[in-house]
Design a protein around this motif. Structure first.
Motif, short mmCIF file in Angstrom:
data_model
loop_
_atom_site.label_atom_id
_atom_site.label_comp_id
_atom_site.label_asym_id
_atom_site.label_seq_id
_atom_site.Cartn_x
_atom_site.Cartn_y
_atom_site.Cartn_z
N LYS A 29 -15.80 -37.58 42.36
CA LYS A 29 -15.10 -36.52 41.64
C LYS A 29 -15.91 -35.23 41.74
O LYS A 29 -17.11 -35.26 41.98
N VAL A 34 -16.77 -39.04 30.62
CA VAL A 34 -15.81 -39.76 29.81
C VAL A 34 -16.02 -39.42 28.33
O VAL A 34 -17.14 -39.39 27.82
N GLU A 62 -19.95 -45.05 25.33
CA GLU A 62 -19.00 -44.69 26.38
C GLU A 62 -18.41 -45.95 27.02
O GLU A 62 -17.23 -45.97 27.39
N ILE A 95 -14.50 -46.85 27.56
CA ILE A 95 -13.91 -47.16 28.86
C ILE A 95 -13.15 -48.48 28.81
O ILE A 95 -12.06 -48.60 29.36
N ALA A 105 -8.98 -42.32 25.88
CA ALA A 105 -9.84 -41.41 26.63
C ALA A 105 -9.04 -40.17 27.03
O ALA A 105 -7.81 -40.19 27.06
N GLU A 146 -7.85 -37.07 32.11
CA GLU A 146 -8.43 -37.24 33.44
C GLU A 146 -9.02 -38.63 33.62
O GLU A 146 -8.90 -39.23 34.69
N TRP A 147 -9.65 -39.14 32.57
CA TRP A 147 -10.26 -40.46 32.70
C TRP A 147 -9.21 -41.57 32.70
O TRP A 147 -9.41 -42.61 33.30
N HIS A 148 -8.09 -41.36 32.06
CA HIS A 148 -6.98 -42.31 32.18
C HIS A 148 -6.55 -42.40 33.64
O HIS A 148 -6.33 -43.50 34.18
N TYR A 176 -8.40 -41.62 36.35
CA TYR A 176 -9.46 -42.24 37.14
C TYR A 176 -9.39 -43.76 37.04
O TYR A 176 -9.48 -44.48 38.06
#
Length: 468
Positions: free
Chosen positions: A102, A109, A120, A124, A142, A145-147, A149
């Motif tokens: 990225k 996160v 964290e 996750i 989250a 963006e982390w969803h 990823y």
């Protein structure tokens, strides 16, 4: 090189890399064609060039020609997916490490407003469960963006498992500022996710945690490469009897396509070396080859004046049996020989299992044959099939004439009327893209090949014209 030396080299390389990165980030004019911006951070491509590519090198992974890292590796599922990097056993082989890169300034996160988690890793885990439940990103625990990823990595892990049969040993998502490692991605994304299976590091922790990063991601931690070929006496350097999942017989095939004289057309010559493929429980393949004088594939005249492969096959079988016994002696016990269908497969461009593996040089192959010592049988399974003869195939004969001499151009080793030759166009059409030994010989009769049951379904076999 031993592990202690590798670890020390990694620590040294990582320190130098981080120092160089800090120096590069401090320059306000990294882009000479843009206005100076001391706050600018690398985008994804720059992050890969400046940091990820170099880090992988220090971790023992080699990119480029002859390397062990695939870049933008394609996965064919309902939609085509491209993985940033995949570290493999060999080039295009079994995947060992998935790397998703990225951009440098992508956020670490974090929980949505109002969310609270002990760590964290706990966050996750909750976000992965949210993905697996099919819920939308706007309700993820989250940030959005982390969803994305995690959904992306989940898709890769699932496709590798369900489409290609690979249990991915390790995966990571990385920017220049942070690193998240999934120690057991198959279990985390497809089974039961637990925080202990997820390691999280920030850039300021990289140096202090270099030992852990090495242990998780260095190539030597995920596989132990072995030269090809091994001698039986070298096996114990790489595998213990307790770690052996099975041993498969096989052969190394060398196809000689050059004429002895430039005055004459080339005629193929096929040399066979007995081989044993010892499989470790993590599916790493150790290739042991009898490097004594090769045995040329050819007929001999039998007592009735006919042609027979009996002598050739008996010679290969005796040497194959001796080689397997030598391997068992070196590891200290009998080696299990499971069904050929369980063979983990040689590397292939499709990341799918194959019993025939290419070597670096042209016209060289490794062929796993299971409990058989050769890929050919002495006689066809179907007796008295007339389609070994071109003239008897009638309108279904291949081409305009019979193959009367061995041909390099056609890849025809066995010729018209010989029991190992097929002259039927229907069979030839149906085996296209299916036949495993086609690069070795394109006209071999399927009924004399050990891979018949692996290439054809029962319905397809019943539909073949053989013997009709």
């Amino acid at each position: 090189m031993n592990r202690a030396t590798l670890l020390n080299l990694f620590k040294q390389g990582l320190g130098d890399l981080l120092e160089a990165i800090d120096h590069a980030l401090a320059k306000p004019n990294r882009d000479p064609y843009a206005e100076a911006d001391p706050e600018r951070r690398p985008h994804e491509h720059d992050t890969r060039l400046l940091f990820v590519d170099e880090l992988l090198g220090h971790l023992g992974w080699k990119r480029g020609a002859g390397g062990n890292v695939l870049e933008e590796a394609r996965l064919q599922d309902a939609t085509t997916k491209f993985m940033d990097y995949v570290g493999v056993v060999d080039i295009a082989g079994k995947p060992l490490l998935l790397v998703e890169a990225k951009a440098w300034d992508k956020p670490f996160v974090s929980a949505r407003a109002g969310g609270a988690f002990e760590s964290e890793a706990d966050l996750i885990v909750a976000a992965i469960q949210h993905v697996r439940d099919g819920k939308s990103e706007d309700t993820s625990p989250a940030i959005a963006e982390w969803h994305k990823y995690l959904r992306q990595v989940e898709g890769y892990v699932r496709t590798l498992k369900e489409q290609y049969g690979h249990d991915l040993p390790r995966a990571m998502i990385i920017s220049g500022e942070w690193l998240v490692v999934f120690k057991r991605p198959g279990e985390t994304f497809l089974g039961v996710a637990v925080p202990d299976d997820i390691a999280v590091y920030r850039r300021e922790e990289f140096t202090a945690q270099a030992g852990e990063i090495f242990k998780l991601l260095h190539r030597s931690s995920l596989t132990q490469d072995a030269p090809i070929p091994l001698r039986p006496t070298q096996l114990r350097q790489f595998v213990e009897l307790a770690d052996v999942a099975g041993a498969f017989r096989g052969v190394h095939v060398h196809y000689n396509h050059k004429a002895a004289s430039s005055l004459f057309a080339p005629r193929p010559r096929i040399s066979i070396y007995p081989a044993t493929f010892v499989i470790r429980k993590d599916d790493v393949i150790y290739t042991v080859i009898d490097n004594d004088t090769p045995v040329d594939l050819d007929y001999e005249r039998d007592d009735a004046g006919g042609e027979s492969l009996t002598a050739h096959l008996h010679t290969i079988d005796a040497r194959s049996t001796a080689l397997l016994a030598a391997c068992a002696h070196e590891v200290g016990g009998a080696l299990p020989i499971p069904p050929l269908a369980t063979f983990p497969g040689f590397p292939s461009d499709a990341m799918a299992k194959t019993f025939v593996g290419d070597l670096a040089a042209a016209n060289h192959w490794l062929v796993a044959t299971g409990d058989s010592s050769h890929f050919l049988l002495e006689e066809p399974r179907v007796a008295d099939c007339r389609f070994h003869t071109w003239a008897d195939c009638g309108a279904d004969a291949i081409g305009q004439s019979a193959v009367s001499v061995r041909s390099v151009e056609l890849r025809a080793f066995f010729i018209d009327t010989q029991r190992h030759h097929c002259a039927h166009q229907v069979v030839q059409d149906r085996r296209a893209g299916k036949c495993l030994i086609d690069p070795i010989d394109s006209r071999t009769c399927c009924q004399v090949c050990v891979f018949l049951d692996h290439c054809w379904t029962p319905a397809e076999k019943a539909d073949l014209p053989c013997g009709q």
